[in-house]
Each structure stands twice: as structure tokens, then as C-alpha cells.
Design an enzyme around this catalytic site. Structure first.
Site, PDB file in Angstrom:
ATOM      1  N   GLU A  81      -6.142 -32.983 -80.073  1.00  0.00           N
ATOM      2  CA  GLU A  81      -6.674 -33.271 -81.408  1.00  0.00           C
ATOM      3  C   GLU A  81      -6.672 -32.019 -82.285  1.00  0.00           C
ATOM      4  O   GLU A  81      -7.068 -30.941 -81.856  1.00  0.00           O
ATOM      5  CB  GLU A  81      -8.110 -33.811 -81.298  1.00  0.00           C
ATOM      6  CG  GLU A  81      -8.697 -34.223 -82.639  1.00  0.00           C
ATOM      7  CD  GLU A  81     -10.144 -34.688 -82.528  1.00  0.00           C
ATOM      8  OE1 GLU A  81     -10.465 -35.760 -83.076  1.00  0.00           O
ATOM      9  OE2 GLU A  81     -10.945 -33.965 -81.895  1.00  0.00           O
ATOM     10  N   CYS A  94     -11.449 -38.198 -87.865  1.00  0.00           N
ATOM     11  CA  CYS A  94     -11.012 -38.189 -86.461  1.00  0.00           C
ATOM     12  C   CYS A  94      -9.979 -39.261 -86.155  1.00  0.00           C
ATOM     13  O   CYS A  94      -9.324 -39.201 -85.119  1.00  0.00           O
ATOM     14  CB  CYS A  94     -12.208 -38.337 -85.530  1.00  0.00           C
ATOM     15  SG  CYS A  94     -13.265 -39.748 -85.901  1.00  0.00           S
ATOM     16  N   GLY A 142     -19.446 -33.708 -82.574  1.00  0.00           N
ATOM     17  CA  GLY A 142     -18.667 -33.190 -81.453  1.00  0.00           C
ATOM     18  C   GLY A 142     -19.024 -33.865 -80.143  1.00  0.00           C
ATOM     19  O   GLY A 142     -20.082 -34.493 -80.008  1.00  0.00           O
TER      20      GLY A 142
END
Length: 567
Positions: free
Chosen positions: A341, A251, A200
Site C-alpha cells: 500500500e 485507502c 492505522g
């Protein structure tokens, strides 16, 4: 027996792992290419044998993704990675330029710290272990607390495989009691020389703040543009395969689809045909309230979830064959949550008039995941060239973002740490590889004569220097002081007047301007006295009782003044 707090034990474990890892680092630094390759091949064999079981452990512990897709991630991190790096030079002379007479020599950077995310807990460990050892570094892992067991298992398997093939003990370590104090201790450990951060934004930022080199990544928010010349069926197939891969936990996966007004109907029809469900504005609002909390932060409970599970939790009904949920959006930023996202099986959908609008929209979307990845589907090379200007480190053409960005379906190096460049606050913009884990020393041979550099250089031509030299010489000649007249004084007959020019005023018997330490002590330092005879042991002449000749004194003073003026 007194109980020791968990966080204190975890901190102590971090310190022990760092110390043992440093010893392993010093040992492996002297390994040869053959020794390293033997270790890597055994790690690949063990990773392959445990790819499925590790995937199962990861899904059971985190409840993210799919077993089959996590198995392929483990396969990518071992088999595909090894094929890509086996011939990579990371030891000794790695390149040489015979013309420039330079050589690049690689040395390991030292003990590494690897931060592991919960979305890819086992594949990241395999990947980072492989690239660390390829570059002759030991590594210690800090797992995410929600994936501690499977991360530790993967690290243990990789360590045992490496040691069995000849690697030093403790070449791979892993915190078994994860905590923030333990991670912080490892980050700031003097033994750790570099941090590879995958996770993160908070953890990546902490890594960059630890006061040592770090390789970190930023958030992704990849738009996928289906341009008017694209093969719509193939484009949709690639996007669907990519977004549904491990339920969107990579991601680099697509976050938005952009199509043009002229191919909108074909794109929508193909998406529905391949299992996409287009949500109404009301359904989209329900899903958004479920997916996000505290603004645009993704709700961890719905990371890597199937579309059926997300829809059920949101209270909407979708067909059983639904593979992804799509919510049309009219803008980017506040008020349009799906423009951010979403590491799950949900996509935003946009329609533009032409590629110019697609460019502008892509840039807006990338601001929420700047520097990471974007994809476009087109048969027009000029469109590709236009989109290379976008602020993304990976511009993928006619492929899925998940597979393309990680190097599974493209020629990029297989990697689970994808740099975002300075756009996203990363120190690298490439897919991280063993070459990022070595120090490269430059060996350079002299090719020019240092004493005649300017004279031998035909490009060194500055007439101003010639003029400057001539002017300086002329000035020196015109300002030379006039000779001081020998005065009729007691000094003219002094013994000091005939003294050699090199005689030191402080020590007449020495030709050196400085005293040795012994001389200095014997003389008790430098003595000073008045008159020309200060350098002689002869006593100064006695004062004369003759009257002063005023005219002679005046002439002496005038001569001195003229000499001082240079007349």
C-alpha cells in the site's frame, strides 16, 4: 498551584466526555424521525458552509492532500450522504413481513467512539457524526495528534449545528488534548458501547481488543486490472482521476495497474499521455527507499504528497506536468516494495499474458490489503463474474477505486469507513452506514399450536419412534414386580397399615409431602424411627417372648427374595 500532567488531564477529559455523551445518548434515544431529520439537515447546511475552510485547515495542519479534493470529501460526507440516508428507516419498525408475521424494530446501540485518521480528518468527523445521529446515538471523537485542531473544529461545528436544531447538549464530543492514554481510556469507558475505528492497523487492532463491539477497517492495496476488452482511454482516465484524488490518501485508491501483453503498448502510451511518469529501475529504487521504513510501513512524511514533491525528495527529475509516478514491478512481496500500500501518488505496474494470470496476480497483491477493494476495466461480463471470487469486499467495474469504493461514483452507500470482512479482520464487509449503528429486535407472532406441533407437522414421520414406543411398553409389562404377599407379622395389624396412600410418612396429619417453615420449626425438623409405627403416636408392640418358627421365617425370606427378583 500544582501543575497536573498533560496525560492525566487528557484522561480526565475523556472520562468527562464519556459521561456527558451518555446523558445525551439517553435523551436522543426518544427522538422521532422528524426531529432527527431536522438535526441532520442543519448539520448538512453547516458542513456545506464550512467545507472549504475545513479542507484548508486539514491541509495546513497535516500537509496531506489537496484543498479542492478535501472539500469534495466534506461535501460527500454531508450532502451526498444525507441524500443517501434521509429515507433510511432507523427508528421503530424498520421492516415487516406480514406472511411470516415478524417485525424488525430498531433501537440505538448507545454512545459511540469515533477514531479519526490524519488522512481524512474533517470528512470522517462529518460522516461519523451524521450516521451516529441518524441512528440516535451520541459520539465522542479521538483525533489523530497531527490533525487535532481541524478534527476538533469539525466536531465543534457539527455539535453546535446539531444542538441548534434541537439535539441534546454534548451530543458530539471530541478530545481536545489527544494522547494514547486518553484514547485508551475512552475505548475502555463503560459508557462507550461501540467503536468506529478508521485509521492505522495498530489503532484498529486496539479497538477490537477493547472488549466491546467495534467497526474497523484494514489496509487497502487495490489492484486495477485493464482487461483486453476495456476502453483503454476511459480506463486510464478513471485510474488517473482516482489515484490523484487528494494525492492517493483514500485507502481504496489504486495501488497497482495490471494490463495484458496484448494491450500493454496502448495502456503505457495512454498513461504517459495523461501525465504518468514511468520510472527506471534505479529511480524506482530511490523512491522506494524514500516511501518505506521499517519494512513495508509507509513513511508518514510522504503520505498524500504530489509526484513532484516525491520525485524531488528522491533526487529524480520529472516533467512539470507529471500527475503520478509509476514503477514497473516483476513480482509481489519482499524485494518488490511497490507491491504494498502507498497512500501517495505512486503506482506499481504489471503485465500479464491473460486474465488467468491477472486473477492470480490480483490475489497475490490483495494479500497485502486483503478484503478491501479491487477494480477492473472490461466490457466482458464473464470476466466480472470471474473476479467476484477475489478476496475483496468491493469489486468495482469501470470506475476509479477512490470514488467507487467510497460510493461517490457508484451505487454504494457513501462512506469513509470501508469494512474488509473477515479476510481483513473486520467485523463488517460493507461500507459502514447508520444501519450498523442500531440494535435490531425481532418481534415474532406465534403461527403454530405449540401443543400439537408434531401431530400437525406432515413432515414429522419417524417409524422408528413407533417401534421404540412398542418395545418400551413390552419391556415394562414383562418386568413388572410381583405383588408382595401379606405376611403374618405384627405390621399386618399395625394402625399404619390402613393409613391413606397420600399420607406423608414424615407427618401423618398432613396431605403434603413437605412441611411448612412453621411446621418444620415446631417439629424441630423431620424425625425418624424404626418399624411401621414410625408414622403413628401408638407405641411399638412389645417384643414377643414366643420362640421363632424357623420354617415360617424361611418362607418369609424366600417370598421376599422372589418379590425382589420380580418372580
Amino acid at each position: 498551584m500544582q501543575n497536573v500532567d498533560y496525560d492525566l488531564r487528557s484522561v480526565q477529559e475523556s472520562r468527562d466526555l464519556a459521561r456527558m455523551g451518555q446523558i445525551a445518548t439517553e435523551k436522543i434515544a426518544n427522538y422521532t424521525e422528524d426531529q432527527i431529520d431536522r438535526i441532520l439537515r442543519n448539520m448538512v447546511s453547516v458542513a456545506r458552509a464550512n467545507a472549504v475552510s475545513l479542507a484548508q485547515m486539514a491541509v495546513e495542519e497535516t500537509d496531506f492532500g489537496k484543498v479542492a479534493d478535501k472539500t469534495y470529501k466534506n461535501h460527500m460526507a454531508s450532502v451526498l450522504l444525507y441524500d443517501a440516508i434521509k429515507d433510511m428507516k432507523t427508528i421503530g419498525i424498520i421492516s415487516e413481513d406480514p406472511v411470516a408475521r415478524t417485525m424488525d424494530v430498531a433501537d440505538p446501540v448507545g454512545l459511540l467512539m469515533g477514531i479519526v485518521p490524519s488522512t481524512n480528518p474533517t470528512s470522517t468527523v462529518i460522516f461519523k457524526s451524521m450516521i451516529a445521529i441518524k441512528a440516535r446515538n451520541a459520539i465522542v471523537f479521538s483525533p489523530h495528534p497531527s490533525a487535532a485542531k481541524c478534527t476538533l473544529k469539525a466536531a465543534t461545528l457539527m455539535r453546535d449545528a446539531a444542538v441548534a436544531a434541537g439535539a441534546p447538549e454534548n451530543i458530539i464530543g471530541c478530545i481536545s488534548m489527544p494522547s494514547m492514554p486518553a484514547t485508551d481510556e475512552l475505548m475502555h469507558s463503560k459508557e462507550v458501547k461501540m467503536i468506529i475505528a478508521t485509521g492505522g492497523p495498530g489503532m484498529v487492532k486496539a479497538s477490537y481488543s477493547a472488549g466491546k463491539p467495534a467497526l474497523g477497517v484494514g489496509a487497502g492495496n487495490s489492484p486495477a486490472y485493464i482487461e483486453r476488452t476495456a476502453n483503454v482511454q476511459q480506463a486510464v482516465a478513471n485510474i488517473m482521476a482516482s489515484k490523484t484524488f487528494d494525492y492517493g490518501t483514500i485507502c481504496a485508491s489504486e495501488q497497482s495497474i495490471i494490463c495484458e501483453e496484448c494491450n500493454k503498448d496502448a495502456v503505457i502510451a495512454e498513461l504517459k499521455k495523461q501525465g504518468a511518469y514511468f520510472m527506471s529501475p534505479e529511480e524506482t529504487d530511490k523512491v522506494c527507499k524514500l516511501l518505506f521504513k521499517n519494512g513495508h510501513a509507509m513513511n508518514a512524511k510522504f503520505v498524500g504528497r504530489s509526484p513532484l514533491r516525491v520525485a524531488s525528495a528522491a533526487g529524480i527529475s520529472v516533467p512539470e506536468n507529471t500527475r503520478v509516478l509509476i514503477g514497473p514491478q516483476g513480482g509481489v512481496g519482499d524485494g518488490y516494495p511497490l507491491s504494498y500500500e502507498k497512500l501517495t501518488s505512486v503506482l506499481a505496474f504489471y503485465v500479464v499474458n491473460d486474465w488467468h494470470e491477472a486473477c492470480e496476480l490480483s490475489i497475490e497483491l490483495l494479500q497485502n490489503g486483503i478484503g478491501h477493494t479491487m477494480s477492473l476495466h472490461t466490457e466482458d461480463k464473464n470476466i466480472v463474474l470471474e473476479f467476484t471470487r477475489k478476496p475483496a469486499s468491493r469489486i468495482l467495474v469501470n470506475t476509479g477505486s477512490s470514488m467507487g469504493g467510497t460510493g461517490a461514483s457508484t451505487g454504494l452507500i457513501p462512506s469513509f469507513t470501508l469494512g474488509c470482512g473477515t479476510w481483513g479482520g473486520s467485523s463488517v464487509s460493507e461500507n459502514v452506514s447508520p444501519l450498523h449503528l442500531v440494535n435490531v429486535k425481532k418481534v415474532a407472532y406465534g403461527m403454530k399450536n405449540c401443543t400439537t406441533l408434531a401431530a400437525d407437522d406432515p413432515t414429522f414421520n419417524y417409524p422408528e419412534l413407533d417401534n421404540l414406543t412398542a418395545n418400551t411398553a413390552a419391556c415394562a409389562a414383562s418386568s413388572a414386580p410381583a405383588p408382595v404377599p401379606v405376611l403374618n407379622s405384627v405390621c399386618a395389624s399395625s394402625p399404619c397399615a390402613a393409613a391413606p396412600a397420600q399420607t406423608s410418612p414424615a407427618n401423618c396429619g398432613s396431605t403434603s409431602a413437605y412441611l411448612s417453615p412453621a411446621d418444620y420449626q415446631n417439629n424441630s425438623g423431620i424425625s425418624y424411627s424404626v418399624g411401621c409405627n414410625s408414622c403413628s403416636s401408638t407405641q411399638a408392640p412389645a417384643a414377643s417372648d414366643q420362640p421363632i418358627d424357623a420354617a415360617q421365617l424361611t418362607d418369609m425370606i424366600d417370598a421376599l427374595v422372589k418379590a425382589m427378583k420380580g418372580e
